[in-house]
Motif scaffolding. Structure first.
Motif, PDB file in Angstrom:
ATOM      1  N   LYS A   6     -12.889  -2.276 -20.012  1.00  0.00           N
ATOM      2  CA  LYS A   6     -12.453  -0.887 -20.072  1.00  0.00           C
ATOM      3  C   LYS A   6     -11.047  -0.784 -19.507  1.00  0.00           C
ATOM      4  N   GLY A   7     -10.143  -0.157 -20.250  1.00  0.00           N
ATOM      5  CA  GLY A   7      -8.771  -0.016 -19.801  1.00  0.00           C
ATOM      6  C   GLY A   7      -7.975   0.819 -20.777  1.00  0.00           C
ATOM      7  N   SER A   8      -6.709   0.456 -21.006  1.00  0.00           N
ATOM      8  CA  SER A   8      -5.879   1.239 -21.918  1.00  0.00           C
ATOM      9  C   SER A   8      -4.823   0.371 -22.581  1.00  0.00           C
ATOM     10  N   ILE A   9      -4.418   0.783 -23.775  1.00  0.00           N
ATOM     11  CA  ILE A   9      -3.338   0.125 -24.496  1.00  0.00           C
ATOM     12  C   ILE A   9      -2.030   0.789 -24.077  1.00  0.00           C
ATOM     13  N   ALA A  10      -1.053   0.011 -23.653  1.00  0.00           N
ATOM     14  CA  ALA A  10       0.252   0.547 -23.268  1.00  0.00           C
ATOM     15  C   ALA A  10       1.160   0.504 -24.486  1.00  0.00           C
ATOM     16  N   PHE A  11       1.329   1.667 -25.125  1.00  0.00           N
ATOM     17  CA  PHE A  11       2.095   1.805 -26.360  1.00  0.00           C
ATOM     18  C   PHE A  11       3.343   2.603 -26.040  1.00  0.00           C
ATOM     19  N   GLY A  12       4.422   1.907 -25.639  1.00  0.00           N
ATOM     20  CA  GLY A  12       5.597   2.611 -25.142  1.00  0.00           C
ATOM     21  C   GLY A  12       5.226   3.325 -23.848  1.00  0.00           C
ATOM     22  N   LEU A  13       5.491   4.626 -23.776  1.00  0.00           N
ATOM     23  CA  LEU A  13       5.098   5.422 -22.611  1.00  0.00           C
ATOM     24  C   LEU A  13       3.765   6.115 -22.836  1.00  0.00           C
ATOM     25  N   VAL A  14       3.091   5.768 -23.922  1.00  0.00           N
ATOM     26  CA  VAL A  14       1.793   6.360 -24.243  1.00  0.00           C
ATOM     27  C   VAL A  14       0.688   5.391 -23.860  1.00  0.00           C
ATOM     28  N   ASN A  15      -0.339   5.888 -23.198  1.00  0.00           N
ATOM     29  CA  ASN A  15      -1.519   5.096 -22.865  1.00  0.00           C
ATOM     30  C   ASN A  15      -2.674   5.515 -23.753  1.00  0.00           C
ATOM     31  N   VAL A  16      -3.347   4.526 -24.328  1.00  0.00           N
ATOM     32  CA  VAL A  16      -4.487   4.788 -25.199  1.00  0.00           C
ATOM     33  C   VAL A  16      -5.737   4.239 -24.521  1.00  0.00           C
ATOM     34  N   PRO A  17      -6.533   5.072 -23.863  1.00  0.00           N
ATOM     35  CA  PRO A  17      -7.740   4.604 -23.182  1.00  0.00           C
ATOM     36  C   PRO A  17      -8.756   4.062 -24.187  1.00  0.00           C
ATOM     37  N   VAL A  18      -9.297   2.869 -23.904  1.00  0.00           N
ATOM     38  CA  VAL A  18     -10.239   2.246 -24.827  1.00  0.00           C
ATOM     39  C   VAL A  18     -11.349   1.517 -24.071  1.00  0.00           C
ATOM     40  N   THR A  75      -8.582 -24.024  -5.671  1.00  0.00           N
ATOM     41  CA  THR A  75      -9.599 -23.061  -5.272  1.00  0.00           C
ATOM     42  C   THR A  75      -9.387 -21.744  -6.024  1.00  0.00           C
ATOM     43  N   ASP A  76     -10.296 -20.798  -5.811  1.00  0.00           N
ATOM     44  CA  ASP A  76     -10.151 -19.476  -6.426  1.00  0.00           C
ATOM     45  C   ASP A  76      -8.857 -18.807  -5.987  1.00  0.00           C
ATOM     46  N   GLU A  77      -8.475 -18.995  -4.729  1.00  0.00           N
ATOM     47  CA  GLU A  77      -7.241 -18.399  -4.230  1.00  0.00           C
ATOM     48  C   GLU A  77      -6.024 -18.947  -4.980  1.00  0.00           C
ATOM     49  N   ASP A  78      -6.071 -20.215  -5.354  1.00  0.00           N
ATOM     50  CA  ASP A  78      -4.974 -20.805  -6.117  1.00  0.00           C
ATOM     51  C   ASP A  78      -4.857 -20.170  -7.497  1.00  0.00           C
ATOM     52  N   PHE A  79      -5.988 -19.975  -8.163  1.00  0.00           N
ATOM     53  CA  PHE A  79      -5.967 -19.380  -9.500  1.00  0.00           C
ATOM     54  C   PHE A  79      -5.519 -17.918  -9.461  1.00  0.00           C
ATOM     55  N   ASP A  80      -5.809 -17.238  -8.359  1.00  0.00           N
ATOM     56  CA  ASP A  80      -5.400 -15.836  -8.230  1.00  0.00           C
ATOM     57  C   ASP A  80      -3.880 -15.695  -8.158  1.00  0.00           C
ATOM     58  N   LYS A  81      -3.176 -16.759  -7.785  1.00  0.00           N
ATOM     59  CA  LYS A  81      -1.721 -16.707  -7.673  1.00  0.00           C
ATOM     60  C   LYS A  81      -1.012 -16.898  -9.012  1.00  0.00           C
ATOM     61  N   LEU A  82      -1.751 -17.329 -10.027  1.00  0.00           N
ATOM     62  CA  LEU A  82      -1.138 -17.583 -11.333  1.00  0.00           C
ATOM     63  C   LEU A  82      -0.767 -16.273 -12.011  1.00  0.00           C
ATOM     64  N   PRO A  83       0.315 -16.273 -12.821  1.00  0.00           N
ATOM     65  CA  PRO A  83       0.727 -15.034 -13.500  1.00  0.00           C
ATOM     66  C   PRO A  83      -0.314 -14.583 -14.509  1.00  0.00           C
ATOM     67  N   ALA A  84      -0.576 -13.286 -14.513  1.00  0.00           N
ATOM     68  CA  ALA A  84      -1.548 -12.706 -15.446  1.00  0.00           C
ATOM     69  C   ALA A  84      -1.167 -11.266 -15.701  1.00  0.00           C
ATOM     70  N   ALA A  85      -1.524 -10.779 -16.881  1.00  0.00           N
ATOM     71  CA  ALA A  85      -1.239  -9.381 -17.215  1.00  0.00           C
ATOM     72  C   ALA A  85      -2.160  -8.468 -16.414  1.00  0.00           C
ATOM     73  N   GLU A  86      -1.798  -7.201 -16.360  1.00  0.00           N
ATOM     74  CA  GLU A  86      -2.632  -6.217 -15.687  1.00  0.00           C
ATOM     75  C   GLU A  86      -4.040  -6.260 -16.275  1.00  0.00           C
ATOM     76  N   LYS A  87      -5.043  -6.402 -15.410  1.00  0.00           N
ATOM     77  CA  LYS A  87      -6.412  -6.608 -15.874  1.00  0.00           C
ATOM     78  C   LYS A  87      -6.959  -5.441 -16.687  1.00  0.00           C
ATOM     79  N   HIS A  88      -6.449  -4.241 -16.454  1.00  0.00           N
ATOM     80  CA  HIS A  88      -6.982  -3.076 -17.172  1.00  0.00           C
ATOM     81  C   HIS A  88      -5.931  -2.436 -18.067  1.00  0.00           C
ATOM     82  N   GLU A  89      -5.035  -3.262 -18.577  1.00  0.00           N
ATOM     83  CA  GLU A  89      -4.012  -2.755 -19.480  1.00  0.00           C
ATOM     84  C   GLU A  89      -3.755  -3.773 -20.590  1.00  0.00           C
TER      85      GLU A  89
END
Length: 312
Positions: A6-18, A75-89
């Protein structure tokens, strides 16, 4: 169906909740291994090769063995440091002609449902994609893994299809084709005639999985007849937002267009998506961090279910 994200599509300055749903499902009949002598389930234990003891998921980390024989433990802490997109976007990176995406790159598919009291922004994005005949390239993060994905329209529903990275597609290099003789004109003509005689409109409902149908029939007949092949067992237990409304859609779109125009004049371009799989990056060697077993057990509960199913 039950939504898995559950999150939203970032379409320019428009958010599309999906809400996101798996678009496909497997109908294969699943089996597990049993002892041929008494029908008992076969279970697998995780044994450490160093100490010979059984290891719980809470005490398991991931490791990479280099070609030189060195082992890197993460460890899990190491993987958390890797670059990733916003989890809910789901950020839109760019829009490309649909025909330019090679079908071999398509991986898994997901349906998107509007998650707002007013689906106006959802409908706007859907109709825009249809009108322009383009596909949106997006970043989609699911289960702590960010993938490049294609956002398109299917039967008036927005669909996300994760894409393979270019280096995940093998090169088709077959020496046997290098010196292959060309077909003669008469052969091409006859083959073309055969194709035309067998041509039809594609209807996937005309095709059935005969193997699964016969396998189900075999199982049902065996259950009905009983006998030594049927064992009665007890049922086993498995291990166990608010709406984001677009207040002024037109104004948001106008600001997006103006921002895009300014970037074009200044020579700045939208950052392109990464073209290589993050999994192939070299990792620095480090010692595993200490953490509470309870926290680790919670983080890996999903892996436990998958491993139990695989082992079964």
């Amino acid at each position: 169906m039950r939504s898995i994200w559950k999150g939203s599509i970032a379409f320019g300055l428009v958010n599309v909740p999906v809400k996101v749903y798996s678009a496909t499902e497997q109908h294969d009949i699943r089996f597990h291994q049993v002892h041929a002598k008494d029908g008992g389930r076969i279970k697998y234990d995780r044994i450490c090769q160093e100490c010979g003891k059984s290891v719980q998921f809470a005490d398991i980390d991931k490791a990479y063995d280099s070609p030189d024989g060195e082992r890197v433990i993460l460890t899990d802490e190491d993987f958390d440091k890797l670059p990733a997109a916003e989890k809910h976007e789901i950020p839109v990176l760019e829009f490309v002609p649909t025909e330019q995406i090679d079908p071999i790159l398509y991986d898994k598919s997901y349906f998107l449902e509007p998650d707002s009291a007013s689906p106006k922004a959802y409908v706007l994005l859907r109709e825009t994609l249809e009108e322009t005949e383009r596909t949106a390239l997006v970043h989609f993060t699911l289960r702590q893994k960010t993938r490049l994905a294609a956002l398109r329209v299917r039967d008036d529903v927005l669909v996300i299809q994760t894409l393979l990275w270019p280096d995940e597609v093998r090169a088709a290099e077959f020496p046997s084709l290098e010196d292959a003789p060309s077909a003669r004109p008469q052969e091409v003509k006859m083959a073309t005639s055969l194709v035309e005689s067998m041509s039809s409109e594609f209807d996937p409902t005309e095709y059935t999985d005969d193997y699964q149908t016969e396998l189900r029939k075999l199982i049902d007949e065996t259950l009905a007849n009983g006998g030594e092949k049927v064992i009665h067992t007890e049922t086993e237990k498995d291990d166990d937002g608010e709406d984001a409304e677009v207040v002024d859609l037109v104004a948001a779109l106008q600001r997006s267009v103006e921002a895009a125009g300014k970037n074009a004049k200044s020579g700045s371009a939208t950052s392109a998506p990464a073209k290589k799989a993050p999994a192939k990056k070299a990792a620095a060697k480090k010692a595993p961090a200490k953490k509470a077993a309870a926290k680790k057990a919670s983080a890996k509960s999903a892996d436990s279910k998958a491993d139990e199913a695989k082992g079964a």
